[in-house]
Design a protein around this motif. Structure first.
Motif, mmCIF file in Angstrom:
data_model
loop_
_atom_site.group_PDB
_atom_site.id
_atom_site.type_symbol
_atom_site.label_atom_id
_atom_site.label_comp_id
_atom_site.label_asym_id
_atom_site.label_seq_id
_atom_site.Cartn_x
_atom_site.Cartn_y
_atom_site.Cartn_z
ATOM 1 N N ALA A 14 0.809 -1.169 0.069
ATOM 2 C CA ALA A 14 -0.098 -0.209 0.172
ATOM 3 C C ALA A 14 0.750 1.257 -0.069
ATOM 4 O O ALA A 14 0.347 2.193 -0.766
ATOM 5 N N GLN A 15 1.890 1.340 0.773
ATOM 6 C CA GLN A 15 2.838 2.328 0.816
ATOM 7 C C GLN A 15 3.545 2.765 -0.665
ATOM 8 O O GLN A 15 3.671 3.737 -1.112
ATOM 9 N N SER A 18 0.810 4.212 -2.790
ATOM 10 C CA SER A 18 0.735 5.501 -2.412
ATOM 11 C C SER A 18 1.603 6.521 -2.988
ATOM 12 O O SER A 18 1.489 7.572 -3.595
ATOM 13 N N ARG A 21 1.220 6.522 -6.858
ATOM 14 C CA ARG A 21 0.210 7.426 -7.190
ATOM 15 C C ARG A 21 0.788 9.028 -7.283
ATOM 16 O O ARG A 21 0.545 9.912 -8.319
ATOM 17 N N SER A 22 1.526 9.440 -6.454
ATOM 18 C CA SER A 22 2.152 10.650 -6.138
ATOM 19 C C SER A 22 3.191 10.978 -7.179
ATOM 20 O O SER A 22 3.159 12.192 -7.716
ATOM 21 N N ALA A 62 -1.623 2.046 -9.088
ATOM 22 C CA ALA A 62 -1.596 3.298 -8.721
ATOM 23 C C ALA A 62 -3.109 3.993 -9.070
ATOM 24 O O ALA A 62 -3.495 4.713 -8.536
#
Length: 194
Positions: A14-15, A18, A21-22, A62
């Motif tokens: 999940a990290q 995240s 995605r950024s 993502a």
């Protein structure tokens, strides 16, 4: 305990998503590197390959694409070449006609096409990921010309059938749409059109 990058924990995936995605949002698909995502997530870059099998898989995760189309594309693109246009249209309809997937796809499209960055990620990331799978499996004379032409047909069907709900396309049986659009896509694959 040795210091350094984490090699994996329950929340590591999940990290990574995240952080990806950024990175994708700020740098685009081409500007994002696996090393930069790993650095932002504080993990070893090998974990990205382990969890996502490369940049394309990470990008799909993502974007929260509800279905990875690459395995299905690979399946329909191993048949006879003269059936590939119909198979591609059939795959689009099969993916989108499923009510659960359709709702997820529509949510993805609505959220992605509301910003310039989202549109760029769909075009330069998702479409390219899908089209590169086609190009890798189907020899073409000019894929940089042929693949966008194919995208106009598949995208047009999606727009007319699922978003605008344009009749008679919205209620037409899948077999009829395949019979109409399959030869058009086949012409683009073969380089006969465009």
């Amino acid at each position: 305990m040795a210091a350094g990058r984490r090699v994996g924990a329950p929340d590591t995936k999940a990290q990574i998503v995240s952080a990806a995605r950024s990175e994708f949002a700020s740098k685009g698909y081409d500007g994002t590197s696996m090393r930069a995502v790993a650095r932002a997530a504080g993990v070893d870059p090998a974990l990205i390959h382990h969890y996502f099998q490369g940049k394309e898989g990470l990008f799909l995760a993502a974007l929260e694409v509800p279905f990875d189309p690459r395995p299905e594309l690979a399946r329909v693109l191993i048949g006879p070449r003269e059936e590939m246009g119909a198979n591609l249209i059939g795959l689009v309809l099969w993916l989108w006609d499923d009510p659960e997937r359709q709702e997820l796809f529509l949510t993805l499209m609505r959220s992605s096409f509301t910003t310039a960055e989202g549109t760029q990620l769909i075009r330069d990331g998702l479409l390219r990921t899908v089209m590169s799978e086609v190009a890798a499996r189907v020899p073409m004379d000019d894929p940089t010309r042929q693949l966008p032409l194919i995208a106009t047909q598949t995208g047009g069907i999606i727009l007319a059938r699922y978003i605008l709900r344009l009749e008679p396309i919205a209620s037409m049986p899948a077999a009829e749409l395949i019979a109409i659009y399959g030869p058009i896509v086949q012409g683009f694959l073969d380089g006969d059109r465009g």
